[in-house]
Design a protein around this motif. Structure first.
Motif, PDB file in Angstrom:
ATOM      1  N   GLU A  36       0.833  -1.198   0.000  1.00 26.38           N
ATOM      2  CA  GLU A  36       0.000   0.000   0.000  1.00 26.38           C
ATOM      3  C   GLU A  36       0.872   1.254   0.000  1.00 26.38           C
ATOM      4  O   GLU A  36       0.531   2.259  -0.612  1.00 26.38           O
ATOM      5  CB  GLU A  36      -0.928   0.012   1.226  1.00 26.38           C
ATOM      6  N   THR A  37       2.009   1.190   0.692  1.00 25.45           N
ATOM      7  CA  THR A  37       2.961   2.297   0.744  1.00 25.45           C
ATOM      8  C   THR A  37       4.316   1.798   0.290  1.00 25.45           C
ATOM      9  O   THR A  37       4.731   0.692   0.662  1.00 25.45           O
ATOM     10  CB  THR A  37       3.062   2.861   2.170  1.00 25.45           C
ATOM     11  N   ALA A  64       6.543   8.134   9.288  1.00 23.89           N
ATOM     12  CA  ALA A  64       5.717   8.995   8.448  1.00 23.89           C
ATOM     13  C   ALA A  64       4.805   8.217   7.523  1.00 23.89           C
ATOM     14  O   ALA A  64       4.024   8.813   6.786  1.00 23.89           O
ATOM     15  CB  ALA A  64       6.606   9.928   7.630  1.00 23.89           C
ATOM     16  N   ARG A  65       4.897   6.897   7.535  1.00 21.24           N
ATOM     17  CA  ARG A  65       4.052   6.110   6.645  1.00 21.24           C
ATOM     18  C   ARG A  65       2.627   6.092   7.174  1.00 21.24           C
ATOM     19  O   ARG A  65       2.402   5.858   8.354  1.00 21.24           O
ATOM     20  CB  ARG A  65       4.590   4.680   6.510  1.00 21.24           C
ATOM     21  N   GLN A  66       1.692   6.325   6.298  1.00 23.50           N
ATOM     22  CA  GLN A  66       0.291   6.364   6.690  1.00 23.50           C
ATOM     23  C   GLN A  66      -0.559   5.714   5.625  1.00 23.50           C
ATOM     24  O   GLN A  66      -0.174   5.634   4.465  1.00 23.50           O
ATOM     25  CB  GLN A  66      -0.158   7.803   6.920  1.00 23.50           C
ATOM     26  N   GLU A  67      -1.691   5.219   6.048  1.00 23.30           N
ATOM     27  CA  GLU A  67      -2.607   4.571   5.121  1.00 23.30           C
ATOM     28  C   GLU A  67      -3.584   5.576   4.522  1.00 23.30           C
ATOM     29  O   GLU A  67      -4.270   5.263   3.561  1.00 23.30           O
ATOM     30  CB  GLU A  67      -3.397   3.487   5.854  1.00 23.30           C
ATOM     31  N   GLY A  68      -3.642   6.774   5.107  1.00 25.24           N
ATOM     32  CA  GLY A  68      -4.637   7.729   4.655  1.00 25.24           C
ATOM     33  C   GLY A  68      -5.987   7.426   5.277  1.00 25.24           C
ATOM     34  O   GLY A  68      -6.136   6.536   6.114  1.00 25.24           O
ATOM     35  N   ALA A  69      -6.990   8.197   4.881  1.00 24.40           N
ATOM     36  CA  ALA A  69      -8.342   7.967   5.382  1.00 24.40           C
ATOM     37  C   ALA A  69      -8.846   6.638   4.862  1.00 24.40           C
ATOM     38  O   ALA A  69      -8.714   6.339   3.681  1.00 24.40           O
ATOM     39  CB  ALA A  69      -9.268   9.093   4.945  1.00 24.40           C
ATOM     40  N   PRO A  70      -9.400   5.788   5.730  1.00 24.78           N
ATOM     41  CA  PRO A  70      -9.884   4.494   5.250  1.00 24.78           C
ATOM     42  C   PRO A  70     -10.965   4.620   4.189  1.00 24.78           C
ATOM     43  O   PRO A  70     -11.029   3.822   3.267  1.00 24.78           O
ATOM     44  CB  PRO A  70     -10.425   3.813   6.504  1.00 24.78           C
ATOM     45  N   HIS A 334       2.084   6.055  -2.281  1.00 25.98           N
ATOM     46  CA  HIS A 334       0.931   5.159  -2.147  1.00 25.98           C
ATOM     47  C   HIS A 334       0.741   4.358  -3.428  1.00 25.98           C
ATOM     48  O   HIS A 334       0.955   4.860  -4.522  1.00 25.98           O
ATOM     49  CB  HIS A 334      -0.323   5.968  -1.839  1.00 25.98           C
ATOM     50  N   ILE A 335       0.284   3.122  -3.281  1.00 27.14           N
ATOM     51  CA  ILE A 335       0.130   2.233  -4.431  1.00 27.14           C
ATOM     52  C   ILE A 335      -0.821   2.843  -5.465  1.00 27.14           C
ATOM     53  O   ILE A 335      -0.556   2.771  -6.669  1.00 27.14           O
ATOM     54  CB  ILE A 335      -0.366   0.840  -3.969  1.00 27.14           C
ATOM     55  N   ALA A 336      -1.932   3.432  -5.015  1.00 26.14           N
ATOM     56  CA  ALA A 336      -2.886   4.046  -5.944  1.00 26.14           C
ATOM     57  C   ALA A 336      -3.949   4.744  -5.125  1.00 26.14           C
ATOM     58  O   ALA A 336      -4.987   4.161  -4.825  1.00 26.14           O
ATOM     59  CB  ALA A 336      -3.518   3.004  -6.860  1.00 26.14           C
ATOM     60  N   GLU A 337      -3.698   5.982  -4.733  1.00 24.19           N
ATOM     61  CA  GLU A 337      -4.690   6.735  -3.962  1.00 24.19           C
ATOM     62  C   GLU A 337      -5.808   7.128  -4.914  1.00 24.19           C
ATOM     63  O   GLU A 337      -5.685   8.079  -5.679  1.00 24.19           O
ATOM     64  CB  GLU A 337      -4.036   7.968  -3.349  1.00 24.19           C
ATOM     65  N   SER A 555      -7.701  -1.297  -3.237  1.00 23.25           N
ATOM     66  CA  SER A 555      -8.370  -0.241  -3.992  1.00 23.25           C
ATOM     67  C   SER A 555      -9.713  -0.773  -4.518  1.00 23.25           C
ATOM     68  O   SER A 555     -10.483  -1.319  -3.756  1.00 23.25           O
ATOM     69  CB  SER A 555      -7.473   0.267  -5.125  1.00 23.25           C
ATOM     70  N   HIS A 556      -9.950  -0.656  -5.816  1.00 19.95           N
ATOM     71  CA  HIS A 556     -11.197  -1.160  -6.396  1.00 19.95           C
ATOM     72  C   HIS A 556     -11.019  -2.549  -7.015  1.00 19.95           C
ATOM     73  O   HIS A 556     -11.937  -3.055  -7.669  1.00 19.95           O
ATOM     74  CB  HIS A 556     -11.718  -0.199  -7.462  1.00 19.95           C
TER      75      HIS A 556
END
Length: 866
Positions: A36-37, A64-70, A334-337, A555-556
């Motif tokens: 994911e990161t 500093a690595r984050q997943e972002g908003a779920p 990120h892999i694909a935000e 992702s999708h």
């Protein structure tokens, strides 16, 4: 003979090689191929870069690595990072000790693009995290720059900024060419489309945020449903008013008639602060208002008062900085935000160039947006495929065309010379041929029943910009059948390229069309393949698609490793089931994303992991006019869900990753699925080699979505399952190691409940049931399935395979010998009785003999990063 063969590529994962009968079969041991990161630097150690300028990229520091908003509406729950404290250094040279002609740079982001292309030869580089003013250097990495005179080398930011006009407008049209643009547009039908909408808008009262429908909130079960519902309902209001207002701004630029501009100014100032309303949710809504403010500022600049300009700049600054602070030191790793790549980066890019020179913050935005494009865009990998699937691919359309077209206009450099675009033409064509259903991958794939107007507009743009004649033929065929088809996309939020056609005067190129394409195409890095029998007449085309992807099901993407779909006449037959109600809705997760929805295998009743950990890959493939072949490996796809991001999403959405729902550890050792395309006969042969550490059950799955399937078990050699779609049929003949228990149902494991998608009258539609076939084996450590599928017109009934006395199978002009026993090496030998071609597999290499030539296929890893 046309061949497309896999090439030897590299990947940075731990591999073990198992020697089987003297040949190499790659067995992967890593829990994930992608992350994911970002976890790996680029260029990798010992890599060769010869197709484009080098872009240095490296992982974020661990803290500093984050997943972002779920999910949408959960932005406040994302991990908070003080990005102002992040700093990096990089150095590179052709001297391993960095003493001779070394370049050292500091950067605030984990990537760096050299101003000039590096000369061919061996180079060395290091990156460093700067903490308390001290750099902490990585190990020295070596790479080679290839001597390729055609490599893609876009200009530096300094060169771009030197070309940015000091006048307005400059984004949708250049002030210096505005009058010419107005005159030339008068002869184009697209101008009339915009004016029709603008004139209608002038007569249409605005909606307000007070019109957002909140009536269903009281009936929803959790925060995820409430946020998703409010996001959808607020977008219905804001997207409508965005399209109306955009039509006015564009009509002003097309006519210089002030009545359009005056109404646009009034509307934008009315909408400017709508994002502060409690019922407005989601980053798309916030970015929409930034888009309108910056578009108005640039396009109507000469009509605005100084006070209005300052108000707009203040709003743009506030909204733009929110987006920039979310993006940087996150999205590039990120892999694909999804939303950023789909839409919001494009909007920030346009806002940045609209206000550059007028708003100091835009200096930073321009720097970031341009350089992150060079580093990571336009594609996620080199093969041109799109791992998120067919439906969501078209949400990226404007980004993929408008951003590089802006850069091309500014600099004169051809950003569409990026080799990714030629591969992406193949993806766009092969995953959804003319007038046909899509290949069936990614969320909402069922809604893509034919290439929509956005997809045709995208192919039209690529044909003009790259000279691709296959894309041009696709467009011509579509517009011949429906001349006004492109009008359907006008003012589509993510996909309208009408304005591009007003700007670009390049004609559709002439040359070879779709009938010159091979029967199939494989995207090994994305993990997709599809094959056809007839490019010329969709009504008699038998098609199949396949997925086994390093991206897993994040992702999708779906948990459909080693799954296939079949089609005839452009309509689905055996096809993935379930409904995309919402991103993490319970039905959507278990019966649409989950493995039980797809034409693949359940292992001991369990499906594939959700997340990047549920990965597959394509080790081998072969394409020619007479035969095609794809091998997928899903041996690492199954097990408990362990992705922190998807565990969090499940908890927020009442999705339980339990054995009862199909997720648990399994003792799987091998799941390799071979598919052989038997020329243009409509026949395919599928061979599954399965092995576990202990005896378990193996469940073979098939689904239909158009009509019920029929199952006939009267023949002692196989089970006959037939799918129909009106004009076509797929007859599947399933052979196996031992006896099978079968069941069919028209009920989903979890019912499809529509709690989200009401129409304008507040009515919620009912989702259709689909049909599901399962064949369950006896417990066994080693098992094999073989399937012969004949896809054909209903008016030409299928002839059952003929089983010869020696066990060989005769079908469709092909002779097949296959080992279905648990003992001995997995194997098959298939030869044509009409052509000089055969394929042979004995558990090691796959050997294809065609017209006196022999090709030996061994496992080869695709090139991956992140």
């Amino acid at each position: 003979m046309k061949n497309v063969l896999a090439s030897v590529l590299t990947v940075t994962v731990a591999l073990s090689t198992v020697n089987v009968q003297g040949q190499s079969v790659i067995k992967l041991t890593e829990p994930t191929l992608m992350h994911e990161t970002r976890m790996t630097p680029n260029p990798l150690d010992k890599a060769t870069v010869d197709d484009r300028s080098v872009s240095f990229q490296w992982p974020l520091p661990a803290e500093a690595r984050q997943e972002g908003a779920p999910m949408d509406g959960f932005e406040s729950e994302a991990k908070k990072i003080d990005k102002n404290k992040l700093a990096y250094k990089i150095r590179y040279a052709q001297d391993v000790e960095f003493k001779k002609s070394a370049v050292t740079a500091e950067t605030r982001w984990p990537f760096y693009n050299p101003e000039k292309p590096l000369t061919p030869g061996v180079w060395y580089w290091q990156y460093a995290y700067v903490k308390d003013g001290q750099p902490q250097w990585s190990k020295v990495l070596q790479f080679t720059v290839g001597n390729n005179p055609d490599k893609f080398c876009p200009p530096s930011l300094k060169e771009v900024l030197a070309k940015v006009p000091g006048t307005h407008p400059r984004v949708l049209v250049d002030q210096n060419h505005w009058n010419t643009f107005v005159k030339e547009s008068q002869s184009k039908i697209e101008q009339q489309w915009y004016l029709e909408r603008a004139d209608k808008t002038l007569q249409t009262p605005m909606k307000s945020v007070k019109d957002i429908n909140t009536s269903q909130v009281k009936n929803l079960r959790n925060k995820m449903q409430i946020n998703s519902y409010l996001t959808r309902e607020s977008r219905r209001i804001i997207d409508r008013e965005e399209a109306n207002t955009e039509s006015l701004i564009r009509a002003w630029l097309l006519t210089q008639n002030r009545r359009y501009a005056d109404e646009a100014i009034k509307r934008v100032f009315t909408m400017m602060d709508w994002d502060k309303d409690k019922n407005v949710k989601g980053d798309f809504n916030a970015s929409t208002l930034l888009s309108l403010c910056s578009m108005l500022y640039d396009s109507c600049h000469e009509l605005l008062t100084d006070t209005q300009k300052q108000q707009l700049l203040a709003s743009i600054k506030d909204k733009g900085n929110d987006m920039y602070h979310h993006f940087h030191n996150y999205m590039e790793n990120h892999i694909a935000e999804n939303h950023i790549w789909q839409m919001t980066l494009r909007i920030l890019t346009m806002a940045a160039f609209s206000t550059y020179g007028d708003l100091p913050d835009a200096d930073t935005w321009v720097d970031y947006c341009y350089n992150v494009w060079l580093a990571r865009f336009p594609g996620l990998n080199k093969d041109g495929g799109w791992h998120n699937g067919d439906a969501y691919f078209t949400v990226n359309t404007r980004t993929l065309i408008e951003v590089p077209y802006l850069y091309t206009r500014l600099t004169g450099f051809d950003f569409f010379a990026d080799p990714w675009y030629q591969g992406n033409v193949m993806y766009t064509i092969f995953q959804q041929p003319p007038f046909s259903k899509s290949g069936g991958n990614g969320s909402s794939h069922q809604t893509t029943v034919r290439p929509n107007s956005i997809r045709i507009g995208y192919l039209d743009a690529l044909a003009r910009l790259t000279g691709n004649t296959y894309a041009a033929d696709f467009v011509r065929r579509t517009l011949k059948a429906q001349p006004d088809y492109l009008k359907k996309a006008v003012l589509s939020k993510a996909g309208d390229l009408t304005w591009f056609r007003l700007q670009c005067d390049k004609p559709l190129p002439e040359g070879p069309g779709l009938t010159a394409l091979p029967a199939g195409y494989v995207f090994p890095a994305t993990g997709l393949a599809s094959f056809q029998t007839n490019w010329d007449r969709v009504g008699s085309n038998a098609m199949w698609s396949f997925r086994s992807s390093p991206y897993g099901s994040t992702s999708h993407a779906l948990a459909n490793q080693n799954a296939f779909n079949t089609f005839f006449g452009g309509k689905p037959l055996f096809y993935s089931s379930g409904h995309h109600i919402e991103f993490t809705d319970v039905h959507s997760m278990i019966c649409h994303r989950g493995t039980r929805a797809h034409n693949t295998i359940m292992v001991n009743g369990m499906g594939q992991r959700i997340g990047t950990e549920g990965y597959g890959w394509i080790p081998r493939y072969y394409v020619s006019d007479k035969i095609g072949y794809v091998l997928g490996d899903a041996s690492n796809a199954y097990g408990k869900v362990i992705s922190p991001l998807w565990l969090k999403r499940g908890a927020q959405s009442d999705v339980h990753y339990t054995p009862e729902n199909g997720w648990d550890d399994v003792p799987l050792k091998t799941f390799r699925r071979h598919i052989v395309h038997l020329g243009n006969t409509g026949y395919i042969f599928i061979y599954d080699e399965l092995e576990a550490a202990e005896p378990i059950t193996w469940s073979y799955l098939l689904h239909t979505v158009a009509k019920p399937m029929t199952v006939d078990k009267t023949d002692k050699h196989y089970i006959h399952i037939q799918a129909t779609n009106g004009g076509g049929a797929s007859d599947a003949y399933l052979f196996s190691t031992g006896p099978l228990q079968t069941k069919t149902t028209d009920k989903f494991f979890v019912p499809a409940e529509n709690w989200l998608r009401a129409d304008d009258k507040g009515n919620f539609k009912k989702y259709d049931n689909h049909w599901h076939f399962t064949a369950i084996s006896e417990k066994s450590k080693v098992y094999r399935f073989a399937t012969i599928i004949n896809t054909h017109a209903v008016k030409h009934p299928a002839k059952a395979p003929e089983i010869l006395p020696d066990g060989r199978i005769k079908a469709g002009g092909w002779m097949i010998k296959v080992n279905l026993e648990a003992e001995g090496a997995p194997s098959f030998f298939i030869r044509s009785m009409k052509e000089t071609v055969n394929i042979n597999y004995k558990g090691d290499a796959t050997v294809v003999q065609e017209d006196g030539y022999e090709t030996t296929l061994k496992d080869k890893m695709p090139e991956l990063e992140i």
